[in-house]
Design an enzyme around this catalytic site. Structure first.
Site, short mmCIF file in Angstrom:
data_model
loop_
_atom_site.label_atom_id
_atom_site.label_comp_id
_atom_site.label_asym_id
_atom_site.label_seq_id
_atom_site.Cartn_x
_atom_site.Cartn_y
_atom_site.Cartn_z
N LYS A 30 -5.85 -3.06 -0.70
CA LYS A 30 -4.95 -1.91 -0.93
C LYS A 30 -4.29 -2.05 -2.32
O LYS A 30 -4.62 -2.96 -3.08
CB LYS A 30 -3.92 -1.82 0.18
C1 LIG Z 1 -5.67 1.08 5.38
C2 LIG Z 1 -5.07 2.31 5.94
C3 LIG Z 1 -4.35 2.30 7.16
C4 LIG Z 1 -4.28 1.11 8.05
O1 LIG Z 1 -3.76 -0.04 7.50
P1 LIG Z 1 -4.17 -1.50 8.05
O2 LIG Z 1 -3.21 -2.40 7.34
O3 LIG Z 1 -5.59 -1.73 7.67
O4 LIG Z 1 -3.96 -1.50 9.53
C5 LIG Z 1 -3.75 3.48 7.56
N1 LIG Z 1 -3.85 4.60 6.84
C6 LIG Z 1 -4.57 4.67 5.70
C7 LIG Z 1 -4.61 5.95 4.93
C8 LIG Z 1 -5.20 3.53 5.22
O5 LIG Z 1 -5.91 3.60 4.08
#
Ligand SMILES: *Cc1c(COP(=O)(O)O)cnc(C)c1O
Length: 356
Positions: free
Chosen positions: A186
């Protein structure tokens, strides 16, 4: 399908975290302290996030999905309720809404920004609608003005837009609550991890109670969704570098926009409301063969959404989402990507389009 060997030394990976000496030093300090579970570092990380976003309270959790789940529970959303979300997003949203037994109601997107289409959302609001989950998808702020006007509580999903803004104000500060993800690839990372921010004191108190099952006098369903001090140490280092990360992301996006301008593609428009978590191209054709061609040229590209949610639910009537899924290509873009590699990606794309 091509077999994506992302460990190949010659392959430019689609995503990669940016970690360095500061992260090594700070996590080593945590290990040396003997306090590795949720403690002082987590509290420090929460304060730093709340301060940076200009939001009253922040609560660190174990993932973005956990953040969404707990927020829905804390808002009292349950069976019989409806939650609106776009179809063109990862399945974490679908899971979170299903965990609480509520009904997911899927909306269409704006085919240019890939964000939720407020006109379509409006048509799907009923007496049972309890919340709208609004992803700022690929790093671009959704049309918050239009969505806020419906008077339904918004949960901003900032998992792909940490540090982004809308009309000059931090994303995450517009909704009833907002969630973040710090998964490895991320905008900034703690390995796995998440955060909930809210300006509502009541909601924060409920969230705080729900995060941990231990040391409680009464019994009702709670979770173990805590973050560790090891993760928070990483998060503090990454947060410090967030402006630099976003600056580099925008720089690469500008470089792509310049170099690819002549190709028969729709490129993403640069704007102060876009931090370019993803650089998504509309190829105007099914991208499956393009992904394979680019892979063979040493560049890992993917569809930016693995599978639209309406297909998991066997729903029809999402032509814009289907079209976006078919034609959209996500090209490598992350702060660790060198200028030289950006040039390689551009040459590979140009050659792919010339059929070379
Ligand atoms: C990655 C993501 C999530 C979930 O996050 P995790 O930490 O992987 O559980 C939720 N919403 C969006 C838009 C994402 O890109």
């Amino acid at each position: 399908m091509v077999n994506m060997d992302t460990n190949s030394p010659d392959l430019i990976p689609h995503s990669q975290p940016m970690l360095g000496a500061a992260e090594i030093k700070k996590t080593a300090e945590v290990i040396g302290s003997g306090q590795i579970a949720q403690g002082r570092m987590v509290a420090e990380f929460e304060t730093a996030i709340a301060d940076r976003m200009g939001i009253h309270s922040a609560l660190a959790v174990s993932s973005g999905t956990a953040a969404l789940h707990m927020t829905l529970v804390a808002m009292g959303i349950a069976a019989g309720d409806e939650v609106i979300m776009p179809s063109f997003v990862c399945s974490a949203l679908l899971h979170a809404v299903s965990y609480v037994g509520a009904a997911p109601v899927l909306a269409e997107i704006d085919p240019v920004t890939y964000c939720m289409d407020p006109g379509d959302v409006k048509n799907r609001i009923t007496a049972r609608t309890r919340a709208i989950i609004v992803p700022h998808i690929f790093g671009r702020a959704a049309d918050l003005n239009a969505l806020l006007a419906f008077g339904v509580p918004l949960i901003e999903d900032c998992a792909q837009s940490t540090g982004g803004s809308y009309a000059g104000r931090s994303l995450g500060s517009f909704g009833h609550a907002a969630i973040f993800s710090f998964y490895a690839t991320k905008v900034m990372t703690t390995g796995e991890g998440g955060m909930i921010v809210t300006g509502s004191h009541d909601l924060f108190e409920r969230l705080y109670d729900l995060r941990d099952y231990d040391n409680k006098d009464d019994y009702h369903l709670r979770f173990n969704y805590k973050m560790t001090d090891l993760q928070a140490a990483l998060g503090l280092c990454q947060l410090e570098r967030l402006p630099e990360f976003i600056g580099r992301r925008r720089q690469i996006a500008a470089q792509y926009n310049r170099s690819l301008a002549e190709l028969p593609l729709r490129l993403p428009r640069e704007s102060s409301d876009h931090i370019f978590y993803r650089y998504v191209i509309d190829a105007g054709q099914d991208v499956t063969p393009l992904i394979e061609t680019l892979y063979n040229k040493g560049v890992a590209c993917t569809r930016p959404v693995y599978k639209p949610l309406h297909r998991f639910l066997n729903l029809k009537g999402y032509p814009k989402t289907d079209n976006a899924w078919r034609n959209s290509l996500s090209v490598p873009l992350y702060p660790a990507l060198s200028d030289r590699r950006v040039d390689i990606v551009c040459s590979a794309l140009i050659d792919a389009f010339k059929g070379k």
